[in-house]
Write a protein that holds these residues in place. Structure first.
Motif, PDB file in Angstrom:
ATOM      1  N   TRP A  31      20.703   9.679  12.265  1.00  0.00           N
ATOM      2  CA  TRP A  31      21.467   8.440  12.205  1.00  0.00           C
ATOM      3  C   TRP A  31      22.917   8.688  12.622  1.00  0.00           C
ATOM      4  O   TRP A  31      23.479   7.952  13.427  1.00  0.00           O
ATOM      5  CB  TRP A  31      21.402   7.834  10.802  1.00  0.00           C
ATOM      6  CG  TRP A  31      22.036   6.481  10.767  1.00  0.00           C
ATOM      7  CD1 TRP A  31      23.354   6.193  10.528  1.00  0.00           C
ATOM      8  CD2 TRP A  31      21.401   5.236  11.052  1.00  0.00           C
ATOM      9  NE1 TRP A  31      23.576   4.849  10.621  1.00  0.00           N
ATOM     10  CE2 TRP A  31      22.384   4.241  10.941  1.00  0.00           C
ATOM     11  CE3 TRP A  31      20.100   4.867  11.368  1.00  0.00           C
ATOM     12  CZ2 TRP A  31      22.099   2.893  11.142  1.00  0.00           C
ATOM     13  CZ3 TRP A  31      19.833   3.534  11.565  1.00  0.00           C
ATOM     14  CH2 TRP A  31      20.817   2.569  11.452  1.00  0.00           C
ATOM     15  N   ASP A  32      23.523   9.730  12.065  1.00  0.00           N
ATOM     16  CA  ASP A  32      24.921  10.024  12.386  1.00  0.00           C
ATOM     17  C   ASP A  32      25.085  10.466  13.837  1.00  0.00           C
ATOM     18  O   ASP A  32      26.075  10.123  14.484  1.00  0.00           O
ATOM     19  CB  ASP A  32      25.478  11.081  11.439  1.00  0.00           C
ATOM     20  CG  ASP A  32      25.675  10.542  10.025  1.00  0.00           C
ATOM     21  OD1 ASP A  32      25.705   9.304   9.846  1.00  0.00           O
ATOM     22  OD2 ASP A  32      25.799  11.362   9.095  1.00  0.00           O
ATOM     23  N   ALA A  38      26.883   6.680  20.325  1.00  0.00           N
ATOM     24  CA  ALA A  38      27.210   5.303  20.725  1.00  0.00           C
ATOM     25  C   ALA A  38      28.725   5.080  20.763  1.00  0.00           C
ATOM     26  O   ALA A  38      29.217   4.288  21.560  1.00  0.00           O
ATOM     27  CB  ALA A  38      26.561   4.308  19.762  1.00  0.00           C
ATOM     28  N   ARG A  39      29.459   5.787  19.920  1.00  0.00           N
ATOM     29  CA  ARG A  39      30.910   5.624  19.833  1.00  0.00           C
ATOM     30  C   ARG A  39      31.675   6.559  20.769  1.00  0.00           C
ATOM     31  O   ARG A  39      32.890   6.434  20.894  1.00  0.00           O
ATOM     32  CB  ARG A  39      31.378   5.884  18.402  1.00  0.00           C
ATOM     33  CG  ARG A  39      30.866   4.892  17.404  1.00  0.00           C
ATOM     34  CD  ARG A  39      31.227   5.355  15.990  1.00  0.00           C
ATOM     35  NE  ARG A  39      30.652   4.512  14.988  1.00  0.00           N
ATOM     36  CZ  ARG A  39      31.300   3.531  14.385  1.00  0.00           C
ATOM     37  NH1 ARG A  39      32.540   3.270  14.697  1.00  0.00           N
ATOM     38  NH2 ARG A  39      30.698   2.811  13.478  1.00  0.00           N
ATOM     39  N   GLY A  40      30.985   7.519  21.364  1.00  0.00           N
ATOM     40  CA  GLY A  40      31.647   8.516  22.195  1.00  0.00           C
ATOM     41  C   GLY A  40      31.707   9.830  21.439  1.00  0.00           C
ATOM     42  O   GLY A  40      32.657  10.090  20.696  1.00  0.00           O
ATOM     43  N   ALA A  41      30.687  10.617  21.589  1.00  0.00           N
ATOM     44  CA  ALA A  41      30.517  11.833  20.793  1.00  0.00           C
ATOM     45  C   ALA A  41      31.659  12.819  20.986  1.00  0.00           C
ATOM     46  O   ALA A  41      32.158  12.999  22.091  1.00  0.00           O
ATOM     47  CB  ALA A  41      29.188  12.493  21.137  1.00  0.00           C
ATOM     48  N   ASP A  42      32.009  13.483  19.899  1.00  0.00           N
ATOM     49  CA  ASP A  42      33.001  14.557  19.932  1.00  0.00           C
ATOM     50  C   ASP A  42      32.312  15.907  19.754  1.00  0.00           C
ATOM     51  O   ASP A  42      32.858  16.836  19.179  1.00  0.00           O
ATOM     52  CB  ASP A  42      34.081  14.337  18.867  1.00  0.00           C
ATOM     53  CG  ASP A  42      33.492  14.132  17.472  1.00  0.00           C
ATOM     54  OD1 ASP A  42      32.258  14.036  17.336  1.00  0.00           O
ATOM     55  OD2 ASP A  42      34.289  14.076  16.515  1.00  0.00           O
ATOM     56  N   PHE A  43      31.087  15.990  20.256  1.00  0.00           N
ATOM     57  CA  PHE A  43      30.274  17.199  20.184  1.00  0.00           C
ATOM     58  C   PHE A  43      29.331  17.205  21.382  1.00  0.00           C
ATOM     59  O   PHE A  43      29.181  16.199  22.073  1.00  0.00           O
ATOM     60  CB  PHE A  43      29.471  17.256  18.875  1.00  0.00           C
ATOM     61  CG  PHE A  43      28.549  16.078  18.697  1.00  0.00           C
ATOM     62  CD1 PHE A  43      27.246  16.105  19.171  1.00  0.00           C
ATOM     63  CD2 PHE A  43      29.002  14.923  18.067  1.00  0.00           C
ATOM     64  CE1 PHE A  43      26.412  15.002  19.032  1.00  0.00           C
ATOM     65  CE2 PHE A  43      28.168  13.817  17.910  1.00  0.00           C
ATOM     66  CZ  PHE A  43      26.876  13.866  18.394  1.00  0.00           C
ATOM     67  N   VAL A  44      28.696  18.340  21.605  1.00  0.00           N
ATOM     68  CA  VAL A  44      27.682  18.462  22.652  1.00  0.00           C
ATOM     69  C   VAL A  44      26.334  18.593  21.963  1.00  0.00           C
ATOM     70  O   VAL A  44      26.147  19.464  21.105  1.00  0.00           O
ATOM     71  CB  VAL A  44      27.956  19.689  23.552  1.00  0.00           C
ATOM     72  CG1 VAL A  44      26.805  19.917  24.528  1.00  0.00           C
ATOM     73  CG2 VAL A  44      29.270  19.523  24.293  1.00  0.00           C
ATOM     74  N   LEU A  45      25.412  17.716  22.319  1.00  0.00           N
ATOM     75  CA  LEU A  45      24.070  17.717  21.743  1.00  0.00           C
ATOM     76  C   LEU A  45      23.152  18.545  22.626  1.00  0.00           C
ATOM     77  O   LEU A  45      22.966  18.231  23.803  1.00  0.00           O
ATOM     78  CB  LEU A  45      23.556  16.279  21.619  1.00  0.00           C
ATOM     79  CG  LEU A  45      22.191  16.094  20.979  1.00  0.00           C
ATOM     80  CD1 LEU A  45      22.179  16.610  19.531  1.00  0.00           C
ATOM     81  CD2 LEU A  45      21.786  14.625  21.027  1.00  0.00           C
ATOM     82  N   ASP A  80      36.948  25.905  24.593  1.00  0.00           N
ATOM     83  CA  ASP A  80      37.018  26.462  23.246  1.00  0.00           C
ATOM     84  C   ASP A  80      37.119  25.340  22.229  1.00  0.00           C
ATOM     85  O   ASP A  80      37.780  24.331  22.460  1.00  0.00           O
ATOM     86  CB  ASP A  80      38.239  27.381  23.103  1.00  0.00           C
ATOM     87  CG  ASP A  80      38.080  28.690  23.868  1.00  0.00           C
ATOM     88  OD1 ASP A  80      36.938  29.030  24.248  1.00  0.00           O
ATOM     89  OD2 ASP A  80      39.105  29.365  24.082  1.00  0.00           O
ATOM     90  N   GLY A  81      36.469  25.515  21.109  1.00  0.00           N
ATOM     91  CA  GLY A  81      36.519  24.523  20.043  1.00  0.00           C
ATOM     92  C   GLY A  81      35.457  23.447  20.133  1.00  0.00           C
ATOM     93  O   GLY A  81      35.355  22.612  19.229  1.00  0.00           O
ATOM     94  N   THR A  82      34.674  23.456  21.221  1.00  0.00           N
ATOM     95  CA  THR A  82      33.595  22.469  21.344  1.00  0.00           C
ATOM     96  C   THR A  82      32.608  22.670  20.200  1.00  0.00           C
ATOM     97  O   THR A  82      32.197  23.792  19.915  1.00  0.00           O
ATOM     98  CB  THR A  82      32.870  22.615  22.697  1.00  0.00           C
ATOM     99  OG1 THR A  82      33.798  22.394  23.752  1.00  0.00           O
ATOM    100  CG2 THR A  82      31.710  21.649  22.820  1.00  0.00           C
ATOM    101  N   ILE A  83      32.234  21.578  19.575  1.00  0.00           N
ATOM    102  CA  ILE A  83      31.229  21.618  18.508  1.00  0.00           C
ATOM    103  C   ILE A  83      29.877  21.310  19.134  1.00  0.00           C
ATOM    104  O   ILE A  83      29.740  20.370  19.924  1.00  0.00           O
ATOM    105  CB  ILE A  83      31.557  20.594  17.402  1.00  0.00           C
ATOM    106  CG1 ILE A  83      32.881  20.966  16.732  1.00  0.00           C
ATOM    107  CG2 ILE A  83      30.412  20.500  16.385  1.00  0.00           C
ATOM    108  CD1 ILE A  83      33.401  19.909  15.788  1.00  0.00           C
TER     109      ILE A  83
END
Length: 131
Positions: A31-32, A38-45, A80-83
């Protein structure tokens, strides 16, 4: 009467706070992830399954990187710092944990998407096919 549930008493509230708080540092849920994408992810899936399975269906916005191909050179493509958030087929599959372990060993921040593709489908979210 004592049951199998209550035979061992629950942890103290303080211990439970520590335990459950730490759980969220290791995983997120479908869900998260969906809401964040949808909001613009701050991570790489990262879908850590095989390219064949990825092509059949995957979470929209995911990048296919099989866990065995996670290397220092490959991960240098991201700043660097990518989640990173890893997922695989579902709770019956340990690929997400394998991918997360490889990322952690490279010193990269990582979480697992609990439930994987099975959880995504159970939530009723759409899948994408193809590359």
């Amino acid at each position: 009467m004592t049951t199998a549930v209550t035979e061992i008493p629950p942890a103290s509230p303080e211990a439970a706070i520590t335990h459950f708080s730490e759980e969220f540092t290791f995983e997120t849920d479908c869900w998260d992830v969906n809401d964040s994408l949808a909001r613009g992810a701050d991570f790489v899936l990262l879908d850590v399954r095989s390219p064949t399975l990825f092509a059949k269906s995957h979470v929209p916005g995911a990048i296919n990187l099989p866990h065995g191909k996670i290397t220092r050179n490959k991960m240098a493509e991201w700043p660097d710092g990518t989640i990173f958030v890893t997922y695989c087929a579902g709770p019956h599959c340990n690929g997400a944990a394998r991918g997360a372990l490889r990322l952690a060993r490279l010193g990269l921040p990582v979480k697992i998407m609990a439930g994987g593709l099975t959880g995504w489908i159970d939530e009723g979210f759409e899948l994408q096919t193809g590359e």
